[in-house]
Structures are given as C-alpha cells and as structure tokens.
Design an enzyme around this catalytic site. Structure first.
Site, mmCIF file in Angstrom:
data_model
loop_
_atom_site.group_PDB
_atom_site.id
_atom_site.type_symbol
_atom_site.label_atom_id
_atom_site.label_comp_id
_atom_site.label_asym_id
_atom_site.label_seq_id
_atom_site.Cartn_x
_atom_site.Cartn_y
_atom_site.Cartn_z
ATOM 1 N N GLY A 224 -16.799 11.800 -12.004
ATOM 2 C CA GLY A 224 -16.475 10.388 -12.212
ATOM 3 C C GLY A 224 -15.075 10.046 -11.739
ATOM 4 N N LEU B 106 -4.012 2.427 4.753
ATOM 5 C CA LEU B 106 -4.890 1.259 4.758
ATOM 6 C C LEU B 106 -6.334 1.743 4.631
ATOM 7 C CD1 LEU B 106 -3.351 -0.902 7.645
ATOM 8 C CD2 LEU B 106 -3.110 -1.236 5.171
ATOM 9 N N GLU C 11 0.851 -1.194 0.000
ATOM 10 C CA GLU C 11 0.000 0.000 0.000
ATOM 11 C C GLU C 11 0.885 1.243 0.000
ATOM 12 O OE1 GLU C 11 -3.343 0.939 -0.287
ATOM 13 O OE2 GLU C 11 -2.375 2.894 -0.195
ATOM 14 N N GLU D 26 -25.339 19.402 -14.244
ATOM 15 C CA GLU D 26 -25.213 18.019 -14.717
ATOM 16 C C GLU D 26 -25.382 18.024 -16.232
ATOM 17 O OE1 GLU D 26 -24.527 14.727 -13.811
ATOM 18 O OE2 GLU D 26 -24.977 14.424 -15.937
ATOM 19 N N HIS E 248 -45.123 -3.938 10.821
ATOM 20 C CA HIS E 248 -45.885 -2.701 10.600
ATOM 21 C C HIS E 248 -45.617 -1.719 11.735
ATOM 22 C CE1 HIS E 248 -49.175 -0.130 9.383
ATOM 23 N NE2 HIS E 248 -49.625 -0.143 10.639
ATOM 24 N N ASP F 292 -12.388 -1.033 -8.183
ATOM 25 C CA ASP F 292 -12.553 0.110 -9.096
ATOM 26 C C ASP F 292 -11.641 0.021 -10.322
ATOM 27 O OD1 ASP F 292 -14.353 1.121 -7.297
ATOM 28 O OD2 ASP F 292 -13.342 3.055 -7.003
HETATM 29 C C1 LIG Z 1 -16.526 10.583 -2.075
HETATM 30 C C2 LIG Z 1 -16.764 9.110 -2.300
HETATM 31 C C3 LIG Z 1 -17.797 8.477 -1.639
HETATM 32 C C4 LIG Z 1 -18.023 7.114 -1.844
HETATM 33 N N1 LIG Z 1 -19.044 6.515 -1.169
HETATM 34 C C5 LIG Z 1 -19.272 5.197 -1.364
HETATM 35 C C6 LIG Z 1 -20.298 4.534 -0.647
HETATM 36 O O1 LIG Z 1 -21.007 5.131 0.161
HETATM 37 N N2 LIG Z 1 -20.491 3.227 -0.873
HETATM 38 C C7 LIG Z 1 -19.722 2.526 -1.762
HETATM 39 O O2 LIG Z 1 -19.948 1.311 -1.933
HETATM 40 N N3 LIG Z 1 -18.738 3.123 -2.442
HETATM 41 C C8 LIG Z 1 -18.490 4.434 -2.257
HETATM 42 N N4 LIG Z 1 -17.472 5.037 -2.924
HETATM 43 C C9 LIG Z 1 -16.667 4.219 -3.839
HETATM 44 C C10 LIG Z 1 -15.638 3.369 -3.056
HETATM 45 O O3 LIG Z 1 -14.835 4.225 -2.266
HETATM 46 C C11 LIG Z 1 -14.793 2.578 -4.022
HETATM 47 O O4 LIG Z 1 -15.622 1.827 -4.888
HETATM 48 C C12 LIG Z 1 -13.870 1.629 -3.275
HETATM 49 O O5 LIG Z 1 -13.023 2.328 -2.402
HETATM 50 C C13 LIG Z 1 -13.045 0.815 -4.273
HETATM 51 O O6 LIG Z 1 -12.212 -0.048 -3.575
HETATM 52 P P1 LIG Z 1 -10.843 -0.558 -4.218
HETATM 53 O O7 LIG Z 1 -10.252 -1.480 -3.209
HETATM 54 O O8 LIG Z 1 -11.080 -1.049 -5.578
HETATM 55 O O9 LIG Z 1 -9.949 0.759 -4.389
HETATM 56 P P2 LIG Z 1 -9.507 1.921 -3.387
HETATM 57 O O10 LIG Z 1 -10.390 2.005 -2.207
HETATM 58 O O11 LIG Z 1 -9.347 3.121 -4.223
HETATM 59 O O12 LIG Z 1 -8.086 1.436 -2.856
HETATM 60 C C14 LIG Z 1 -6.999 1.318 -3.710
HETATM 61 C C15 LIG Z 1 -5.729 1.414 -2.881
HETATM 62 O O13 LIG Z 1 -4.631 1.117 -3.725
HETATM 63 C C16 LIG Z 1 -3.549 1.978 -3.381
HETATM 64 N N5 LIG Z 1 -2.638 2.024 -4.528
HETATM 65 C C17 LIG Z 1 -2.882 2.530 -5.756
HETATM 66 N N6 LIG Z 1 -1.820 2.355 -6.556
HETATM 67 C C18 LIG Z 1 -0.890 1.710 -5.815
HETATM 68 C C19 LIG Z 1 0.436 1.237 -6.077
HETATM 69 N N7 LIG Z 1 0.997 1.367 -7.275
HETATM 70 N N8 LIG Z 1 1.106 0.632 -5.087
HETATM 71 C C20 LIG Z 1 0.560 0.470 -3.855
HETATM 72 N N9 LIG Z 1 -0.692 0.896 -3.554
HETATM 73 C C21 LIG Z 1 -1.404 1.488 -4.518
HETATM 74 C C22 LIG Z 1 -4.214 3.296 -3.063
HETATM 75 O O14 LIG Z 1 -3.402 4.114 -2.259
HETATM 76 C C23 LIG Z 1 -5.471 2.816 -2.322
HETATM 77 O O15 LIG Z 1 -5.242 2.735 -0.945
HETATM 78 C C24 LIG Z 1 -17.203 6.387 -2.731
HETATM 79 C C25 LIG Z 1 -16.151 7.017 -3.399
HETATM 80 C C26 LIG Z 1 -15.923 8.358 -3.172
HETATM 81 C C27 LIG Z 1 -14.772 9.029 -3.887
HETATM 82 N N1 LIG Z 2 -23.306 6.021 -2.062
HETATM 83 C C1 LIG Z 2 -22.434 5.458 -2.878
HETATM 84 O O1 LIG Z 2 -22.416 4.233 -3.064
HETATM 85 C C2 LIG Z 2 -21.432 6.293 -3.565
HETATM 86 C C3 LIG Z 2 -21.228 7.610 -3.165
HETATM 87 C C4 LIG Z 2 -20.286 8.375 -3.833
HETATM 88 C C5 LIG Z 2 -19.568 7.797 -4.872
HETATM 89 N N2 LIG Z 2 -19.779 6.523 -5.226
HETATM 90 C C6 LIG Z 2 -19.059 5.925 -6.367
HETATM 91 O O2 LIG Z 2 -17.999 6.768 -6.759
HETATM 92 C C7 LIG Z 2 -18.003 6.927 -8.161
HETATM 93 C C8 LIG Z 2 -17.732 8.355 -8.524
HETATM 94 O O3 LIG Z 2 -18.829 9.207 -8.233
HETATM 95 P P1 LIG Z 2 -19.098 10.496 -9.125
HETATM 96 O O4 LIG Z 2 -20.358 11.099 -8.604
HETATM 97 O O5 LIG Z 2 -17.881 11.319 -9.270
HETATM 98 O O6 LIG Z 2 -19.263 9.846 -10.549
HETATM 99 P P2 LIG Z 2 -20.508 9.443 -11.444
HETATM 100 O O7 LIG Z 2 -19.915 8.861 -12.651
HETATM 101 O O8 LIG Z 2 -21.495 8.669 -10.670
HETATM 102 O O9 LIG Z 2 -21.190 10.849 -11.776
HETATM 103 C C9 LIG Z 2 -20.517 11.847 -12.469
HETATM 104 C C10 LIG Z 2 -21.555 12.757 -13.076
HETATM 105 O O10 LIG Z 2 -20.902 13.863 -13.660
HETATM 106 C C11 LIG Z 2 -21.524 14.152 -14.889
HETATM 107 N N3 LIG Z 2 -20.562 14.879 -15.707
HETATM 108 C C12 LIG Z 2 -19.437 14.402 -16.301
HETATM 109 N N4 LIG Z 2 -18.782 15.389 -16.937
HETATM 110 C C13 LIG Z 2 -19.515 16.523 -16.742
HETATM 111 C C14 LIG Z 2 -19.347 17.877 -17.132
HETATM 112 N N5 LIG Z 2 -18.300 18.269 -17.842
HETATM 113 N N6 LIG Z 2 -20.287 18.768 -16.760
HETATM 114 C C15 LIG Z 2 -21.338 18.378 -16.012
HETATM 115 N N7 LIG Z 2 -21.545 17.116 -15.622
HETATM 116 C C16 LIG Z 2 -20.638 16.194 -15.963
HETATM 117 C C17 LIG Z 2 -21.907 12.787 -15.434
HETATM 118 O O11 LIG Z 2 -22.925 12.874 -16.387
HETATM 119 C C18 LIG Z 2 -22.363 12.069 -14.164
HETATM 120 O O12 LIG Z 2 -23.709 12.265 -13.874
HETATM 121 C C19 LIG Z 2 -19.326 6.451 -8.679
HETATM 122 O O13 LIG Z 2 -19.074 5.464 -9.656
HETATM 123 C C20 LIG Z 2 -20.040 5.860 -7.516
HETATM 124 O O14 LIG Z 2 -20.371 4.501 -7.739
HETATM 125 C C21 LIG Z 2 -20.713 5.770 -4.607
#
Ligand SMILES: Cc1cc2nc3c(=O)[nH]c(=O)nc-3n(C[C@H](O)[C@H](O)[C@H](O)COP(=O)(O)OP(=O)(O)OC[C@H]3O[C@@H](n4cnc5c(N)ncnc54)[C@H](O)[C@@H]3O)c2cc1C
Ligand SMILES: NC(=O)c1ccc[n+]([C@@H]2O[C@H](COP(=O)([O-])OP(=O)(O)OC[C@H]3O[C@@H](n4cnc5c(N)ncnc54)[C@H](O)[C@@H]3O)[C@@H](O)[C@H]2O)c1
Length: 458
Positions: A268, A36, A32, A204, A439, A308
């Site tokens: 995104g 973590l 990592e 959006e 309920h 991801d």
């Molecule tokens: C603001 C936000 C809110 C979110 N809310 C939700 C939610 O409510 N529910 C949900 O299900 N998902 C949510 N997500 C999405 C969720 O965080 C991700 O889908 C999830 O973390 C993906 O897990 P992962 O293990 O694939 O990658 P990550 O959690 O991104 O972990 C990848 C790890 O790899 C490490 N890494 C990268 N490259 C290297 C390298 N070369 N060497 C060593 N380590 C490396 C990074 O430092 C990181 O710690 C949210 C995302 C964001 C940004």
């Molecule tokens: N509750 C949850 O599970 C949760 C919460 C937060 C994030 N996430 C995950 O994290 C990922 C990232 O979230 P996010 O909201 O950044 O991505 P997203 O892909 O869900 O949404 C991005 C939005 O930005 C819009 N967009 C893109 N380019 C644009 C532009 N130039 N102008 C205006 N709108 C534009 C897209 O049409 C889309 O609706 C998602 O894939 C989601 O699954 C999950």
C-alpha cells in the site's frame, strides 16, 4: 515571489492543474522537489506498463503454445532487461523535456525544491543547495502524492528486500521473487518478473487477492496465477522479511521460512503529508496521514488537496480529475461539490482486471435489491482467438439499475471506458440493444453480461 496559485507537487494531479490554471489566465507557480510527472511517470504507471508491454509477447506465445498452436523453445526468447531499462530512462527523460516545454509555453513558473507552508499564504521552497524561495500565494493546491508504505518487520533495505521503486531499477532479473502484498503492484510486478523467468511466491494477508475488488475476481485471478505456477499464500501473515547473506528471507507467522533472490514489499501507500507545514495552515490529517478534505476538496481556507495525498482514490486519472475540478473552482467556474462518481480502475498483465462502479459487496452494503448477471469469456470469439478463452464479465444491479461492471480476463482493461460510460449512464438493456457491437470483440462479452439472466444476491 507572488502568485495567484501555487501548486505543490508535479505528478498527474499537480502538473495538469498547473497547466489548466495557466490556460485560464491564473498566475501559477508549480513546485516540485524531484522529477516532473511524479510517481506515475517516474516509478509507477508508465515504467510498469512499459515492462508489461515489452514482455507481453512472451505471455501471448505461451498462451498459444498451451493449445499447441505455436511450437517454440521458451529458452530462446528473452526480454533484455538492460535494454528495457535503457528505453525506460530515455522515454522518461524525453517526457521530462516535453513537460518542461509545456510549462514554459503555458507560462507556468517552475520552482525546483521542497515546499513547506510556514503561515497562511506563504510557502517556502528549499532547493538542493539549501537556498530558500518564499512564495506568497492567494490559493494553494497540495498535490504531494504518496510513497510506499511498509512495516518495521518487513521494511525494504534496498539490498534483497525492495520497494516498488527499487525493483524497477533491477538490471538482472531474479530467478526467484517473493512478493508481500496481493494488490495491484504485487500482481503487476509479479507478472513482469514471472515473464522474465522468475519463480513467484506471493503472500497476501487478506482472504483474497485484490481485496478491494469483487471476491469472484480475486478468486478467479488466484486460479489463473496458480495455473501459471505462482505459489500463492493467501490469508497468511508475514512475521519478518530481511536480507541474509544477500538473499531475501521471509518468515511466516507459522515459523516457516521462504527464501528468494529478491523480495518486493507492496503493501500500500503512505501519503506525503508529513513535515510540509500543513497543520500550520489549518489542514487536518486522518489517522493514516491522508489530508482531510470537504466536499469541494478544500483542506483549509484557500488550500485544496488533490490526488493520492487526500486518499480518495489512489489512481493517476483520479488525481488529474480532481486537479481539474479544483482549478475550475478557483477560477469561479464551478459551484457544485466534487463528484468523482464512477472512477474506472484496472490491473494490467496477462489476466487483467477492470472495474467501473460497485462490486457485489459494495452494492450489498449500499442496500436495496442486489442482482448479478455474468458472461463467461470462454464463449467470446475474440478471447478464443487470443487462445485466452477464460475469465468473465460481471454486472451488478441495484433495484434493477446498473451499478457496476467488473471483469477478469485477457485484455479486459480495454473494456473499462465502455463500462464506465454504461454505468454512469445507468444503461438499460432496452437502450443497450440500440447499439451495434462490432464482431468479434471483447465488448460483445460485456453486452452479453448485461443481457444475461440476473441472479438475486442473498
Ligand atoms: C508501481 C506503481 C504503479 C502504478 N500504476 C498505476 C496505473 O497503472 N494507473 C494508475 O491510474 N495509477 C497507477 N499508480 C498510481 C499513480 O501513480 C498515482 O495514483 C498517481 O501518481 C498520483 O498522482 P499525484 O499527482 O497525486 O501524486 P504523485 O504522482 O505521487 O506526485 C506527487 C509529486 O509531489 C512531489 N512532492 C511531494 N512532496 C513535495 C514537497 N514538499 N514539495 C515539492 N514537491 C513535493 C513528489 O516529488 C511528486 O513528484 C501506480 C503507482 C505505483 C507505485
Ligand atoms: N493498474 C493500476 O491502476 C495500478 C497499478 C499499481 C498500483 N496502483 C495504485 O497504487 C496503490 C498501491 O498499490 P499496492 O498494490 O501497494 O497497494 P494495495 O493497497 O492495492 O495492496 C496492498 C496489498 O497488500 C496487502 N497487505 C498489507 N499488509 C500486508 C502484510 N503485512 N502481509 C501481506 N499482505 C499485506 C493488502 O491486504 C493489500 O492486498 C494502489 O492503491 C493502486 O490503486 C494502481
């Protein structure tokens, strides 16, 4: 250093995979480069839900006050952002400690640094001081996750234009916030800062909010957010966004400008797949940089990609699910292709969204006779009791079989696991009627949606 399995990335995909592998007796090294817990713990799921949780009472007060059931002065109730930041830091630090202990107890070797494949079977890890550890492995799991995507004209600068990670570190709430992107992050962060007193403008580009969800969900959510005084610019495009004189200045393609204290770019995710030698070991990337995998989540010989970074479903629980599958495969306990199936998804806030299975549009694309049935939560006693009698549950049927359930409304994220089970089980109404629904609960609304008359979708 030699090992049977090296896992690169300690987010929800990699961390859980490493623990499970060790539990199965596989000699495992976890690499990592930062913290973590990955995005989810440090900058994603956990801090955002902490902010939403702490500010939820304000939204609830406002809902009851709208019906004149509570009288209060909104100015006298405040969330302390500095206190919240403090709690966030403590909670995350405590979790890091607990995770480190779990790795130690499980016998997983943690190597801190950035991993890069240099040849098949070899990963080099460079630490912060420039020291390099060479790891020889038999199998590897790439779980490097994703970071925030952006475009040059709207690139966050860390000043007034922020990315989703930077906005979570603010100590003072902005009075006005403009958000680019109406996906999960844009909606959830807008909700947090709206509750903290900011006026919200959200742009959006697609023709409805949450474009991956049912159009009715996006449309219904837009109505609710407008009622909460969000300024929504849906189906419009941004030409540029930058910091000028300390404020965020957004220019629409029409030439109109919108100014705010801060801006959030939430358009995104971009996979962490560049510069880590994946091509050197035979992995292929798609046009957006996601690692291509086969039906067994194999990216190249003895290399798997989960979470991801493979772009299958950008959700924490999907990453974990995939990690467990790959470990079972490596251990010789799994011969079937990966079947993610119905991956539940939620968007959190005052007006929540949940889905398990297909949307109406996905069902139409899948083919067959598509029908929908709905239940309006205005008639649900639990929603009424929360002064939140709005939203709906919608069921999607293909050729008479349940294919998806979506919902919009207060607290509907609590329905998601029930919805997932019902969709996975392809429940029929006859079988549903053998269950007893407590309920009053929101679950009754879900059952009512399944029992409601079905309309054909043309
Ligand atoms: C603001 C936000 C809110 C979110 N809310 C939700 C939610 O409510 N529910 C949900 O299900 N998902 C949510 N997500 C999405 C969720 O965080 C991700 O889908 C999830 O973390 C993906 O897990 P992962 O293990 O694939 O990658 P990550 O959690 O991104 O972990 C990848 C790890 O790899 C490490 N890494 C990268 N490259 C290297 C390298 N070369 N060497 C060593 N380590 C490396 C990074 O430092 C990181 O710690 C949210 C995302 C964001 C940004
Ligand atoms: N509750 C949850 O599970 C949760 C919460 C937060 C994030 N996430 C995950 O994290 C990922 C990232 O979230 P996010 O909201 O950044 O991505 P997203 O892909 O869900 O949404 C991005 C939005 O930005 C819009 N967009 C893109 N380019 C644009 C532009 N130039 N102008 C205006 N709108 C534009 C897209 O049409 C889309 O609706 C998602 O894939 C989601 O699954 C999950």
């Amino acid at each position: 250093m030699d090992c049977a399995l090296v896992v690169v990335g300690a987010g929800p995909g990699g961390f859980d995979a490493a623990l499970e592998a060790a539990a199965l007796g596989i000699e495992t090294v976890l690499v990592e480069r930062e913290n973590l817990g990955g995005t989810c713990l440090n900058w994603g799921c956990i801090p955002t839900k902490l902010f939403l949780g702490a500010s939820a009472p304000l939204a609830s007060l406002a809902d009851h006050a709208k019906l004149k059931l509570i009288e209060y002065d909104p100015e006298s109730v405040r969330v302390s952002l500095p206190a919240l930041q403090n709690r966030k830091r403590k909670l995350i630090a405590g979790t890091h400690k607990a995770m480190t202990q779990r790795l130690k107890k499980a016998g997983v070797t943690l190597v801190q640094g950035s991993g890069r494949f240099t040849a098949p079977g070899v990963l080099e890890v460079e630490d912060a001081e420039g020291g390099v550890t060479s790891i020889q492995y038999k199998d590897a799991i790439v779980a490097t996750g994703a970071g925030s995507a952006s475009f040059p004209a709207i690139a966050p600068d860390g000043d007034a234009v922020l990315d989703p990670q930077q906005i979570l570190d603010l100590e003072t709430p902005p009075e006005s916030l403009v958000i680019v992107g109406g996906g999960a992050i844009g909606i959830e962060m807008g909700e947090v800062f709206s509750r903290l007193g900011a006026s919200i403008t959200l742009v959006e580009a697609m023709d409805h909010l949450l474009p991956y969800e049912d159009t009715e969900i996006g449309g219904g959510l837009a109505k609710l957010l407008k009622r909460d005084k969000w300024a929504l610019r849906i189906g419009e495009r941004v030409a540029s966004l930058k910091t000028m004189d300390g404020r965020a200045v957004l220019t629409m393609e029409s030439g109109e400008t919108i100014e705010a204290d801060k801006a959030l770019v939430a358009v995104g995710r971009k996979p962490n797949s560049a510069g880590i030698g994946l091509e050197a070991v035979g992995c292929e990337l798609d046009s957006r940089g996601f690692v291509k995998t086969d039906e067994n989540l194999n990216a190249a010989k003895n290399i798997y990609a989960v979470g991801d970074v493979n772009g299958i479903a950008l959700l924490a629980h999907a990453a974990t699910h995939q990690g467990h599958y790959v470990v079972r495969r490596i251990a010789g306990r799994e011969e079937q292709p990966y079947a993610g199936g119905v991956i539940p998804a939620c968007v959190y806030g005052s007006h929540e969204v949940m889905r398990a299975g297909l949307t109406e549009a996905m069902a139409v694309e899948a083919g067959g006779t598509v029908e929908v049935s709905r239940f309006q939560l205005a008639a649900n006693p639990y929603a009424q009791a929360q002064s939140a009698g709005y939203g709906f549950v919608k069921a999607i049927w293909i050729n008479g079989t349940l294919a998806g359930i979506s919902a919009l409304g207060h607290g509907v994220s609590h329905l998601v696991t029930l919805a997932e089970v019902l969709v996975r089980e392809k429940i029929t109404v006859d079988r549903l009627d053998r269950y007893v629904f407590a309920h009053p609960t929101l679950d009754e609304g879900l059952a009512e949606a399944l029992r409601a008359p079905r309309e054909a979708v043309s």
